[in-house]
Design a protein around this motif. Structure first.
Motif, short mmCIF file in Angstrom:
data_model
loop_
_atom_site.label_atom_id
_atom_site.label_comp_id
_atom_site.label_asym_id
_atom_site.label_seq_id
_atom_site.Cartn_x
_atom_site.Cartn_y
_atom_site.Cartn_z
N UNK A 231 28.99 -8.74 -20.48
CA UNK A 231 28.93 -7.31 -20.22
C UNK A 231 29.86 -6.93 -19.07
N UNK A 232 30.03 -7.84 -18.12
CA UNK A 232 30.93 -7.56 -16.99
C UNK A 232 32.40 -7.67 -17.41
N UNK A 233 32.67 -8.58 -18.35
CA UNK A 233 34.04 -8.77 -18.84
C UNK A 233 34.03 -8.72 -20.38
N UNK A 234 33.86 -7.52 -20.91
CA UNK A 234 33.81 -7.42 -22.38
C UNK A 234 35.12 -7.85 -23.03
N UNK A 235 35.00 -8.55 -24.13
CA UNK A 235 36.17 -9.03 -24.86
C UNK A 235 36.59 -7.98 -25.86
N UNK A 236 37.81 -7.47 -25.71
CA UNK A 236 38.35 -6.46 -26.60
C UNK A 236 39.26 -7.12 -27.65
N UNK A 237 38.96 -6.87 -28.90
CA UNK A 237 39.73 -7.46 -30.00
C UNK A 237 40.27 -6.33 -30.87
N UNK A 238 41.53 -6.41 -31.20
CA UNK A 238 42.17 -5.40 -32.05
C UNK A 238 42.58 -6.04 -33.38
N UNK A 239 42.39 -5.27 -34.43
CA UNK A 239 42.79 -5.72 -35.77
C UNK A 239 43.64 -4.62 -36.38
N UNK A 240 44.91 -4.93 -36.66
CA UNK A 240 45.82 -3.91 -37.18
C UNK A 240 46.93 -4.56 -38.00
N UNK A 241 47.76 -3.73 -38.61
CA UNK A 241 48.88 -4.22 -39.43
C UNK A 241 50.20 -3.71 -38.86
N UNK A 242 51.22 -4.58 -38.99
CA UNK A 242 52.54 -4.22 -38.46
C UNK A 242 53.59 -5.12 -39.11
N UNK A 243 54.62 -4.50 -39.70
CA UNK A 243 55.72 -5.25 -40.31
C UNK A 243 55.23 -6.31 -41.30
N UNK A 244 54.39 -5.89 -42.22
CA UNK A 244 53.87 -6.78 -43.27
C UNK A 244 53.10 -7.97 -42.68
N UNK A 245 52.44 -7.74 -41.55
CA UNK A 245 51.61 -8.76 -40.93
C UNK A 245 50.24 -8.16 -40.60
#
Length: 303
Positions: A231-245
């Motif tokens: 809770x003090x250091x929440x882990x932020x994860x992003x999921x996205x697409x870019x250049x066919x990846x």
């Protein structure tokens, strides 16, 4: 008349030699000794050819008594040897080509079987790895008397039922993978609450593309394994697409004491993409973030 008889004798002899050499070719075998040039078969063919040519020349003498049998016999036998040698070498070249083709087919079949076996082993690694991590999660929840323990067990049961239905597939649609991920994030939220957060901004046009089952889930596991999640250091994860990846990105907040790594996660994913697409995954690391880039697999383009 003499020319016609000579032509007939030569034709009959050539026909005999052709079919005799075809008949005496050995059948295909994996034994190397039957793949090379056979001096014994050649000598046998020449001797039998000489005998047949002698008989044909004698028959020619009966038809054309004006021919001097002695001097012409040498010419006839030489002609028979040349015809026999030409046919034998030609058929030998064809046979060698056939043998090489069969060897290539066997090699390709063996390689395909080996790749299939290797890929099945890779798929079998996923579920034990997943079970190991979630049993540790459940153990921690039980030890801390977490109020979400029962719900976690029920969701874990439902999630495992879903995974068992998907594990038989080499590829699933990205939309199904996101559905798996949604269920998995619920399990993680039950343990970490606001200590972990996933933002999914994948372009909807890619939802019909394909992905090996549980790929993103394994990458999320990898993020948790190597980074502080609290809770003090929440882990932020992003999921996205870019250049066919398809990109899974998390900010770096490494644990002070790293857990022992079996390297099953990333290597498993990498090997599956090599097997299915002949492409490796991309890994980008800087001071602030860790990115995994997965090649997009299009159903019709990549077959």
């Amino acid at each position: 008349m003499e020319t016609l008889v000579n032509s007939g004798v030569t034709f009959v002899f050539a026909l005999f030699v052709w079919y005799y050499n075809i008949y005496t070719l050995p059948g295909y075998t994996t034994s190397y000794k039957n793949r090379g040039f056979s001096t014994f078969r050649l000598m046998r063919s020449l001797l039998i050819g000489l005998a047949v040519m002698f008989l044909l020349a004698y028959a020619q003498q009966l038809l054309l008594s004006s021919i001097n049998f002695g001097p012409d016999m040498l010419m006839v036998e030489v002609r028979g040897i040349l015809v026999n040698l030409t046919f034998y070498m030609f058929l030998h070249l064809l046979y060698q080509g056939y043998q090489n083709q069969q060897v290539s087919i066997e090699l390709e079949r063996t390689q395909a079987d080996n790749l299939g076996a290797q890929y099945e082993m890779l798929k079998q690694q996923v579920n034990p790895h997943f079970l190991f991590n979630n049993m540790n999660t459940l153990k921690a929840m039980v030890e801390t008397n977490d109020e979400h323990t029962v719900e976690f067990i029920l969701k874990l049961s439902d999630f495992y039922r879903f995974t068992l239905e998907s594990r038989k597939n080499d590829l699933i649609h990205l939309s199904d993978e996101v559905e798996i991920l949604t269920a998995y994030m619920f399990l993680l939220k039950a343990r970490f609450e606001d200590g972990i957060n996933l933002v999914n901004t994948i372009d909807p046009q890619y939802y019909s593309s394909l992905i090996p089952p549980f790929t993103i889930q394994l990458l999320i596991e990898n993020c948790i394994k190597h980074n502080i999640v609290s809770l003090d250091y929440p882990l932020q994860i992003k999921l996205y697409t870019e250049n066919e990846k398809i990109i899974v990105e998390n900010q770096l907040q490494p644990k002070k004491s790293q857990e022992f790594s079996t390297k099953v996660g990333l290597e498993n994913i990498n090997q599956r993409y090599i097997h299915l697409l002949d492409q490796k995954i991309d890994i980008e690391v800087n001071e602030k973030s860790f990115k995994i880039k997965l090649p997009v697999i299009h159903e019709h383009y990549h077959h």
